[in-house]
Design an enzyme around this catalytic site. Sequence first.
Site, PDB file in Angstrom:
ATOM      1  N   ASP A  39       0.867  -1.184   0.000  1.00 39.95           N
ATOM      2  CA  ASP A  39       0.000   0.000   0.000  1.00 39.95           C
ATOM      3  C   ASP A  39       0.900   1.229   0.000  1.00 39.95           C
ATOM      4  OD1 ASP A  39      -3.262   0.316   1.054  1.00 39.95           O
ATOM      5  OD2 ASP A  39      -2.017   2.107   0.841  1.00 39.95           O
ATOM      6  N   TYR A 140     -14.288   7.034 -12.565  1.00 39.35           N
ATOM      7  CA  TYR A 140     -13.921   5.943 -11.649  1.00 39.35           C
ATOM      8  C   TYR A 140     -14.546   4.609 -12.101  1.00 39.35           C
ATOM      9  CZ  TYR A 140     -14.621   3.094  -7.430  1.00 39.35           C
ATOM     10  OH  TYR A 140     -14.707   2.052  -6.536  1.00 39.35           O
TER      11      TYR A 140
HETATM   12  C1  15L Z   1     -17.695   2.306  -4.400  1.00 44.48           C
HETATM   13  O1  15L Z   1     -17.183   1.864  -5.417  1.00 44.48           O
HETATM   14  C2  15L Z   1     -16.906   3.131  -3.436  1.00 44.48           C
HETATM   15  O2  15L Z   1     -15.558   2.704  -3.360  1.00 44.48           O
HETATM   16  C3  15L Z   1     -17.541   3.145  -2.064  1.00 44.48           C
HETATM   17  O3  15L Z   1     -16.923   4.143  -1.285  1.00 44.48           O
HETATM   18  C4  15L Z   1     -19.055   3.378  -2.143  1.00 44.48           C
HETATM   19  O4  15L Z   1     -19.330   4.626  -2.736  1.00 44.48           O
HETATM   20  C5  15L Z   1     -19.660   2.280  -2.961  1.00 44.48           C
HETATM   21  O5  15L Z   1     -19.061   2.197  -4.230  1.00 44.48           O
HETATM   22  C6  15L Z   1     -21.191   2.440  -3.111  1.00 44.48           C
HETATM   23  O6  15L Z   1     -21.684   2.479  -4.246  1.00 44.48           O
HETATM   24  O7  15L Z   1     -21.863   2.486  -2.088  1.00 44.48           O
END
Ligand code: 15L
Length: 261
Positions: A39, A140
């Site tokens: 990490d 993302y």
């Molecule tokens: C994700 O991909 C995120 O990493 C997490 O923090 C939440 O936002 C989650 O999705 C979600 O959709 O609840």
Amino acid sequence: VYPQKILLTGAAGGLGQVAARHLGRMLRRGDLAGLRMADINPMEEVEGAEIVQTPISERDVIFDLVEDMDAVIHLSGISGESDWASLIPSNLAATAHLWDAAFAHGTDRILFASSNHAVGMYPVEQRIDDTAAPRPDSRYGLTKAFGEQLGALYAVKTPVRSFCMRIGSCFAQVTARRHLKTFQSHADFLRMIETGLTADYRHEVVYGISDNDDSFWDNRNALRLGYTPRDKPQDFLAEEIDQTEHRLQGGEFPDLPLSRD
Ligand code: 15L
């Protein structure tokens, strides 16, 4: 055959810490031959594990991390919407180099933390399964769709297997109404990791959810591979619940504007 040596990336993150403690227990019991954790941030000590604090985006670093490993649990990366300057190294370059490193070193499999945001643009009324085409709701989510497709390509052209977990909302508690559909308990997340480490497959997409009633996602593919969730979101309710109703499965992500820089 159970993987003997495991690399865990993102070991200091929210889910990384959950996985690290579990793998640490396995190591102590003698159920694992080796554990390497990586990490960019400092990690909790795990007895017997090798700890490498490093950014995870450079090819050489990733090749060194993967050397000697039988399986990779790849949780590192930016875990929410961001700009390309951040996402390209952490979420795109890292995955591309990781699959190459696994191929080069003869690593059997990669368990990839994908996200429900790879399919976040589907409407909440539509139930989708593992065959649903990506509909990312953010840059993302698009990086997660890339990782899934990367895994699919390498599963055909190389021996590397991939287990892509479209994780929903994997937290200690249910803090939003949306989580009733998307929640995965930490214990069920670990059950899913076990499935990914032990099942026989080439490339699979599964949803990281608990035994949720009426979920957006038909998770029959995960169940077929042996995943048996035991938890219900109703048993993890926080005191205060965000009652926002969303039109699309990604919740607030589809509404986030793209930054101009
Ligand atoms: C994700 O991909 C995120 O990493 C997490 O923090 C939440 O936002 C989650 O999705 C979600 O959709 O609840």
